[in-house]
Design an enzyme around this catalytic site. Structure first.
Site, PDB file in Angstrom:
ATOM      1  N   VAL A 226       2.301  12.105   4.023  1.00  0.00           N
ATOM      2  CA  VAL A 226       1.812  11.631   2.869  1.00  0.00           C
ATOM      3  C   VAL A 226       0.515  10.856   2.930  1.00  0.00           C
ATOM      4  CG1 VAL A 226       2.244  10.297   0.907  1.00  0.00           C
ATOM      5  CG2 VAL A 226       4.238  10.959   2.192  1.00  0.00           C
TER       6      VAL A 226
ATOM      7  N   ARG B 274       3.854  -7.489   5.250  1.00  0.00           N
ATOM      8  CA  ARG B 274       3.375  -8.557   6.280  1.00  0.00           C
ATOM      9  C   ARG B 274       2.130  -9.152   5.948  1.00  0.00           C
ATOM     10  NH1 ARG B 274       0.298  -7.030  11.239  1.00  0.00           N
ATOM     11  NH2 ARG B 274      -0.140  -5.136  10.083  1.00  0.00           N
TER      12      ARG B 274
ATOM     13  N   THR C 136      -1.777   8.263   3.035  1.00  0.00           N
ATOM     14  CA  THR C 136      -1.777   6.833   2.922  1.00  0.00           C
ATOM     15  C   THR C 136      -2.310   6.104   4.092  1.00  0.00           C
ATOM     16  OG1 THR C 136       0.281   6.637   4.029  1.00  0.00           O
ATOM     17  CG2 THR C 136       0.500   6.997   1.916  1.00  0.00           C
TER      18      THR C 136
ATOM     19  N   SER D 291       0.762  -1.232   0.024  1.00  0.00           N
ATOM     20  CA  SER D 291      -0.003   0.001  -0.104  1.00  0.00           C
ATOM     21  C   SER D 291       0.890   1.533  -0.108  1.00  0.00           C
ATOM     22  CB  SER D 291      -0.919  -0.067   1.277  1.00  0.00           C
ATOM     23  OG  SER D 291      -0.365  -0.216   2.435  1.00  0.00           O
TER      24      SER D 291
ATOM     25  N   ILE E 136       3.184   4.357  -0.261  1.00  0.00           N
ATOM     26  CA  ILE E 136       4.242   4.756  -0.890  1.00  0.00           C
ATOM     27  C   ILE E 136       5.165   3.577  -1.450  1.00  0.00           C
ATOM     28  CG2 ILE E 136       6.584   5.763  -0.340  1.00  0.00           C
ATOM     29  CD1 ILE E 136       5.492   7.432   2.074  1.00  0.00           C
TER      30      ILE E 136
ATOM     31  N   TYR F 214       9.782   6.682  16.704  1.00  0.00           N
ATOM     32  CA  TYR F 214       9.603   6.738  15.206  1.00  0.00           C
ATOM     33  C   TYR F 214      10.661   7.826  14.836  1.00  0.00           C
ATOM     34  CZ  TYR F 214       7.539   7.279  10.612  1.00  0.00           C
ATOM     35  OH  TYR F 214       7.295   7.507   9.506  1.00  0.00           O
TER      36      TYR F 214
ATOM     37  N   ASN G 138      11.269   0.367   2.570  1.00  0.00           N
ATOM     38  CA  ASN G 138      10.153   1.237   2.749  1.00  0.00           C
ATOM     39  C   ASN G 138       9.202   0.663   3.738  1.00  0.00           C
ATOM     40  OD1 ASN G 138       8.196   3.200   1.636  1.00  0.00           O
ATOM     41  ND2 ASN G 138       6.865   1.250   1.500  1.00  0.00           N
TER      42      ASN G 138
HETATM   43  N1  LIG Z   1       2.649   8.329   5.162  1.00  0.00           N
HETATM   44  C1  LIG Z   1       3.384   9.309   5.707  1.00  0.00           C
HETATM   45  O1  LIG Z   1       2.764  10.396   5.986  1.00  0.00           O
HETATM   46  C2  LIG Z   1       4.674   9.100   5.758  1.00  0.00           C
HETATM   47  C3  LIG Z   1       5.538  10.144   5.895  1.00  0.00           C
HETATM   48  C4  LIG Z   1       6.983   9.750   6.040  1.00  0.00           C
HETATM   49  C5  LIG Z   1       7.519   8.455   6.237  1.00  0.00           C
HETATM   50  N2  LIG Z   1       6.541   7.507   5.752  1.00  0.00           N
HETATM   51  C6  LIG Z   1       7.293   6.225   5.693  1.00  0.00           C
HETATM   52  O2  LIG Z   1       6.903   5.651   4.530  1.00  0.00           O
HETATM   53  C7  LIG Z   1       6.894   4.071   4.378  1.00  0.00           C
HETATM   54  C8  LIG Z   1       5.512   3.706   3.972  1.00  0.00           C
HETATM   55  O3  LIG Z   1       4.487   3.948   4.715  1.00  0.00           O
HETATM   56  P1  LIG Z   1       3.153   4.702   4.004  1.00  0.00           P
HETATM   57  O4  LIG Z   1       2.632   6.017   4.437  1.00  0.00           O
HETATM   58  O5  LIG Z   1       3.059   4.172   2.722  1.00  0.00           O
HETATM   59  O6  LIG Z   1       2.084   3.602   4.840  1.00  0.00           O
HETATM   60  P2  LIG Z   1       1.168   2.230   4.820  1.00  0.00           P
HETATM   61  O7  LIG Z   1       0.360   2.598   3.343  1.00  0.00           O
HETATM   62  O8  LIG Z   1       0.728   1.865   5.848  1.00  0.00           O
HETATM   63  O9  LIG Z   1       2.369   1.183   4.243  1.00  0.00           O
HETATM   64  C9  LIG Z   1       3.248   0.369   5.121  1.00  0.00           C
HETATM   65  C10 LIG Z   1       3.849  -0.678   4.691  1.00  0.00           C
HETATM   66  O10 LIG Z   1       4.727  -1.299   5.419  1.00  0.00           O
HETATM   67  C11 LIG Z   1       4.276  -2.768   5.657  1.00  0.00           C
HETATM   68  N3  LIG Z   1       4.880  -3.137   6.867  1.00  0.00           N
HETATM   69  C12 LIG Z   1       4.454  -2.587   8.252  1.00  0.00           C
HETATM   70  N4  LIG Z   1       4.923  -3.532   9.202  1.00  0.00           N
HETATM   71  C13 LIG Z   1       5.628  -4.428   8.440  1.00  0.00           C
HETATM   72  C14 LIG Z   1       6.437  -5.618   9.029  1.00  0.00           C
HETATM   73  N5  LIG Z   1       6.483  -5.758  10.266  1.00  0.00           N
HETATM   74  N6  LIG Z   1       6.841  -6.427   8.051  1.00  0.00           N
HETATM   75  C15 LIG Z   1       6.741  -6.402   6.762  1.00  0.00           C
HETATM   76  N7  LIG Z   1       5.882  -5.276   6.429  1.00  0.00           N
HETATM   77  C16 LIG Z   1       5.434  -4.400   7.161  1.00  0.00           C
HETATM   78  C17 LIG Z   1       2.664  -2.711   5.454  1.00  0.00           C
HETATM   79  O11 LIG Z   1       2.415  -3.924   5.280  1.00  0.00           O
HETATM   80  P3  LIG Z   1       1.124  -4.512   6.057  1.00  0.00           P
HETATM   81  O12 LIG Z   1       0.111  -3.323   5.877  1.00  0.00           O
HETATM   82  O13 LIG Z   1       0.727  -5.723   5.944  1.00  0.00           O
HETATM   83  O14 LIG Z   1       1.463  -4.104   7.714  1.00  0.00           O
HETATM   84  C18 LIG Z   1       2.747  -1.859   4.361  1.00  0.00           C
HETATM   85  O15 LIG Z   1       2.875  -2.478   3.073  1.00  0.00           O
HETATM   86  C19 LIG Z   1       7.055   3.984   5.877  1.00  0.00           C
HETATM   87  O16 LIG Z   1       8.476   3.642   6.254  1.00  0.00           O
HETATM   88  C20 LIG Z   1       6.900   5.153   6.729  1.00  0.00           C
HETATM   89  O17 LIG Z   1       7.392   5.076   8.069  1.00  0.00           O
HETATM   90  C21 LIG Z   1       5.183   7.751   5.650  1.00  0.00           C
END
Ligand SMILES: NC(=O)c1ccc[n+]([C@@H]2O[C@H](COP(=O)([O-])OP(=O)(O)OC[C@H]3O[C@@H](n4cnc5c(N)ncnc54)[C@H](OP(=O)(O)O)[C@@H]3O)[C@@H](O)[C@H]2O)c1
Length: 240
Positions: free
Chosen positions: A189, A35, A191, A13, A15, A156, A87
């Site tokens: 972002v 996961r 998400t 999902s 990013i 975090y 990621n």
């Molecule tokens: N959204 C923001 O505002 C933002 C800002 C800065 C940085 N980020 C970073 O961007 C990255 C992606 O986040 P996102 O915003 O795209 O959120 P997201 O849609 O919730 O995606 C997170 C992804 O990481 C996977 N994940 C989480 N825990 C895991 C584990 N223990 N083992 C394997 N996979 C795991 C999730 O799989 P499952 O759903 O199956 O757990 C999902 O595919 C992260 O590193 C986050 O910290 C996000």
């Protein structure tokens, strides 16, 4: 068989999925890991429907053996690794006095330890790609909270700051082998991860996942001598 291959974690999902979509468009063979198996399978099916060749490997990245299995599956399917995207990430908010150890460990393990272990497990494949074309790329998703620590998201923030330092160290260690690393540092972002804040920051005021994936597309096109160590994405009106 595509002539380049990429591995994206957290690709089910947000990013990660946006970056995987872009890499598929660019013709990379893809390994995607995350996961929850059903969610990952749905994402992999979407990528295949768009024309990408995809290996999907469910894996909990807190588990060292699972990380080894992802890289082994990637190697078996593609035999090369040109782009690694670390990621997957998790954020658990808590005031300092209320932090649960297991949640501290979870964030350290997924956000930092898994990144370190993926580099170790993928180093040989990345070196081979670096020797081939001098332009292997590792993308590490940090956060704007890694640039300036945030209250309540303190653990975090600390893991994401560590990802920036790790990325700097990897550039010093691996650039000579044709392996470049970048830390992506976005603000909010739109998400699943930011669902908790939508009441205060509406999705239309957030950065789009595609803004991030387009930045990675640009990085793919930089010449071997051009290293971009970090990209900060601020929301309009947001300052560090
Ligand atoms: N959204 C923001 O505002 C933002 C800002 C800065 C940085 N980020 C970073 O961007 C990255 C992606 O986040 P996102 O915003 O795209 O959120 P997201 O849609 O919730 O995606 C997170 C992804 O990481 C996977 N994940 C989480 N825990 C895991 C584990 N223990 N083992 C394997 N996979 C795991 C999730 O799989 P499952 O759903 O199956 O757990 C999902 O595919 C992260 O590193 C986050 O910290 C996000």
């Amino acid at each position: 068989m595509p002539d380049r291959a990429a591995l994206v974690t957290g690709a089910s999902s947000g990013i990660g999925l946006a970056i995987a979509r872009m890499l598929g468009e660019e013709g990379y063979g893809l390994t995607v890991a995350a996961r929850r198996p059903e969610k990952l399978e749905a994402a992999a099916d979407e990528l295949r429907a768009a024309g990408a060749e995809v290996e999907h490997v469910p894996a909990n990245l807190t588990d060292e053996d699972a990380i080894r299995a992802v890289v082994a599956a990637h190697r078996a399917r593609w035999g090369r690794l040109d782009v690694l995207v670390n990621n997957a990430g998790v954020g658990v908010g808590a005031p300092v006095a209320d932090m649960e150890t297991r949640r501290v460990d979870l964030q350290l393990d997924v956000n930092l330890r898994a990144t370190v272990l993926f580099y170790r497990e993928a180093a040989e494949l990345l070196r081979a790609a670096g020797a081939d074309h001098g332009n292997a790329l590792v993308v590490n998703t940090s956060s704007i909270s890694g640039k300036t620590g945030q209250p309540w998201l303190s653990v975090y923030s600390a893991t994401k700051a560590a990802v920036i330092a790790w990325t700097q160290a990897m550039n010093k260690e691996l650039n000579a082998d044709g392996i470049k690393s970048v830390a992506l540092c976005p603000g909010f972002v739109d998400t699943d991860m930011t669902a908790f804040v939508r009441e205060h920051v509406p999705p239309e005021d957030m950065i789009r996942a595609e803004d991030i994936s387009e930045a990675v597309r640009f990085l793919l096109k930089t010449s071997p001598n051009c290293v971009v160590p970090e990209i900060v994405f601020q929301r309009r009106g947001e300052a560090l």
